[in-house]
Design a protein around this motif. Structure first.
Motif, PDB file in Angstrom:
ATOM      1  N   THR A 240      -2.048  -6.271  -0.296  1.00 28.10           N
ATOM      2  CA  THR A 240      -2.394  -4.863  -0.153  1.00 28.10           C
ATOM      3  C   THR A 240      -3.416  -4.733   0.956  1.00 28.10           C
ATOM      4  N   LEU A 241      -3.112  -3.930   1.959  1.00 25.72           N
ATOM      5  CA  LEU A 241      -4.102  -3.564   2.959  1.00 25.72           C
ATOM      6  C   LEU A 241      -3.954  -2.067   3.176  1.00 25.72           C
ATOM      7  N   HIS A 242      -4.986  -1.323   2.794  1.00 24.99           N
ATOM      8  CA  HIS A 242      -4.936   0.136   2.921  1.00 24.99           C
ATOM      9  C   HIS A 242      -5.184   0.524   4.377  1.00 24.99           C
TER      10      HIS A 242
ATOM     11  N   THR B 175       0.836  -1.203   0.000  1.00 27.46           N
ATOM     12  CA  THR B 175       0.000   0.000   0.000  1.00 27.46           C
ATOM     13  C   THR B 175       0.868   1.249   0.000  1.00 27.46           C
ATOM     14  N   LYS B 176       0.312   2.335  -0.524  1.00 28.59           N
ATOM     15  CA  LYS B 176       1.045   3.606  -0.592  1.00 28.59           C
ATOM     16  C   LYS B 176       0.241   4.692   0.119  1.00 28.59           C
ATOM     17  N   VAL B 177       0.920   5.457   0.949  1.00 26.40           N
ATOM     18  CA  VAL B 177       0.252   6.513   1.723  1.00 26.40           C
ATOM     19  C   VAL B 177      -0.043   7.709   0.821  1.00 26.40           C
ATOM     20  N   ILE B 178      -1.261   8.204   0.914  1.00 26.45           N
ATOM     21  CA  ILE B 178      -1.613   9.418   0.173  1.00 26.45           C
ATOM     22  C   ILE B 178      -1.441  10.633   1.088  1.00 26.45           C
ATOM     23  N   PRO B 179      -1.126  11.801   0.529  1.00 31.08           N
ATOM     24  CA  PRO B 179      -1.041  13.019   1.351  1.00 31.08           C
ATOM     25  C   PRO B 179      -2.461  13.469   1.724  1.00 31.08           C
TER      26      PRO B 179
ATOM     27  N   THR C 162      -0.341  -5.258   9.627  1.00 29.65           N
ATOM     28  CA  THR C 162      -1.324  -5.166   8.541  1.00 29.65           C
ATOM     29  C   THR C 162      -1.293  -6.425   7.677  1.00 29.65           C
ATOM     30  N   VAL C 163      -0.091  -6.966   7.462  1.00 33.52           N
ATOM     31  CA  VAL C 163       0.045  -8.215   6.699  1.00 33.52           C
ATOM     32  C   VAL C 163      -0.577  -9.370   7.480  1.00 33.52           C
TER      33      VAL C 163
ATOM     34  N   TYR D 164      -8.543  -5.042   1.962  1.00 30.15           N
ATOM     35  CA  TYR D 164      -7.345  -5.848   1.704  1.00 30.15           C
ATOM     36  C   TYR D 164      -7.525  -6.638   0.416  1.00 30.15           C
ATOM     37  N   GLN D 165      -6.397  -7.027  -0.150  1.00 33.56           N
ATOM     38  CA  GLN D 165      -6.398  -7.809  -1.392  1.00 33.56           C
ATOM     39  C   GLN D 165      -5.139  -8.675  -1.399  1.00 33.56           C
TER      40      GLN D 165
END
Length: 336
Positions: free
Chosen positions: A202-204, A61-65, A254-255, A228-229
């Motif tokens: 992926t887990l946001h 996952t990637k952090v958004i601003p 998270t994993v 999650y995916q």
């Protein structure tokens, strides 16, 4: 089981405000569950504990601003904290004092970029429509990195790099999967050469990560939901690893949540609200890499379920004595 059983003393000065550099030079506390021993190493020395055939599962996952600092037309300051995208330009957001706003009201964030309040929800949540000719561009132009409140400082430009893992790929998180922050490209390549496989889920990570438990009886706590995916490739690699008697190593809580949700439900995609606390039957995860977590939090409950409450609290008390750095930008723990 009582929440107060998962408390420990932490001096404020041990909460890390910045990470050490390079990433893999932080300290590593190694917990051996079988022998109940505690060792002290440097993170890059994790290679001494991983074996050929093991699989390292990482959250990409990637952090958004997510923090949009805006103002009303009157000039009053107001923050829109993006939580998750609903569709196109519609977002669920957190707005302080949202009750004082009217539906249809506009919050100006930057030149040609504003948020319109569409609907008020409970707990300060709202639905907003982001107005711009390029919403994604303007989120990244005007948004701030959502550092956890305990870091107790404003974000800086450097946090756009520091608060992101080197393997971050899929945008959607409002908090970083911080156990992954300790890996460098070089360390990952070294592990690959050692025959350690790498797989992704992926887990946001949502704001609920920092949501405190408000009930003393932990069984009554309602867990937040996170998307999650798990790709088919990862599922197959896990099955092969287990079949050969090798270990599934989860990088971060998270994993663990994503994999154990799959272990419980058989579903590789969806919303996870799994609440892991002692006792818990782990079906997939054999080894855990994690950070040091807040007292009386869902995360310290999870690691206590994995390693045992007494052992974890003993380790945390030793970490305080030895001046480890705590929380998101802090040091790491390997639980074997």
């Amino acid at each position: 089981m009582k929440l107060s059983d998962f408390d420990y003393y932490l001096p404020q000065e041990l909460i890390a405000k910045y990470p050490v550099q390079p990433r893999d030079s932080c300290r590593l506390m190694v917990l051996d569950r079988k022998n109940k021993t505690i060792s002290h190493r440097i993170f890059r020395e994790i290679t001494d504990y991983l074996r050929e055939g093991d699989i390292l599962v990482l959250n990409d996952t990637k952090v958004i601003p997510a923090r949009l600092l805006g103002r009303k037309k009157t000039g009053a300051k107001i923050e829109v904290f993006l939580l998750k995208q609903i569709k196109e330009n519609l977002w669920e957001a957190l707005i302080k004092n949202v009750k004082r706003l009217k539906e249809g009201q506009e919050i100006i964030i930057g030149e040609g970029f504003s948020a319109e309040l569409i609907e008020k929800k409970e707990d300060g949540k709202a639905v907003v429509k982001l107005l711009s000719d390029d919403v994604n561009r303007d989120i990244h132009r005007y948004g701030h990195i959502p550092l956890p409140p305990y870091i107790n400082r404003e974000d800086r430009d450097i946090d756009r790099e520091l608060y992101q893992t080197v393997f971050a790929k899929k945008e959607g998180a409002v908090a970083s999967p911080t156990a992954g922050l300790h890996f460098t490209e070089e360390l990952l390549k070294k592990l690959e050469k050692m025959g350690i496989k790498k797989a992704f889920v992926t887990l946001h990570v949502g704001l609920g990560t920092f949501q405190p438990i408000k009930v003393e009886d932990i069984t009554k706590h309602k867990m937040h939901e996170e998307f999650y995916q798990i790709p088919e490739e990862t599922v197959n690699l896990i099955k092969q690893t287990k079949k050969k008697g090798n270990r599934v190593i989860a990088v971060g809580t998270t994993v663990v949540r994503a994999l154990e949700t799959y272990g419980k439900t058989g579903k590789t995609e969806g919303m996870s609200n799994i609440f892991i606390y002692p006792p818990f039957d782990f079906k997939i995860v054999d080894t855990l890499i994690t950070n040091f977590h807040l007292p009386k939090s869902t995360l310290i409950l999870l690691v206590s379920a994995f390693a045992g409450k007494e052992f974890i609290l003993k380790a945390y008390n030793e970490a305080v004595k030895k001046r480890y750095r705590f929380f998101s930008y802090g040091d790491a723990m390997l639980i074997l």
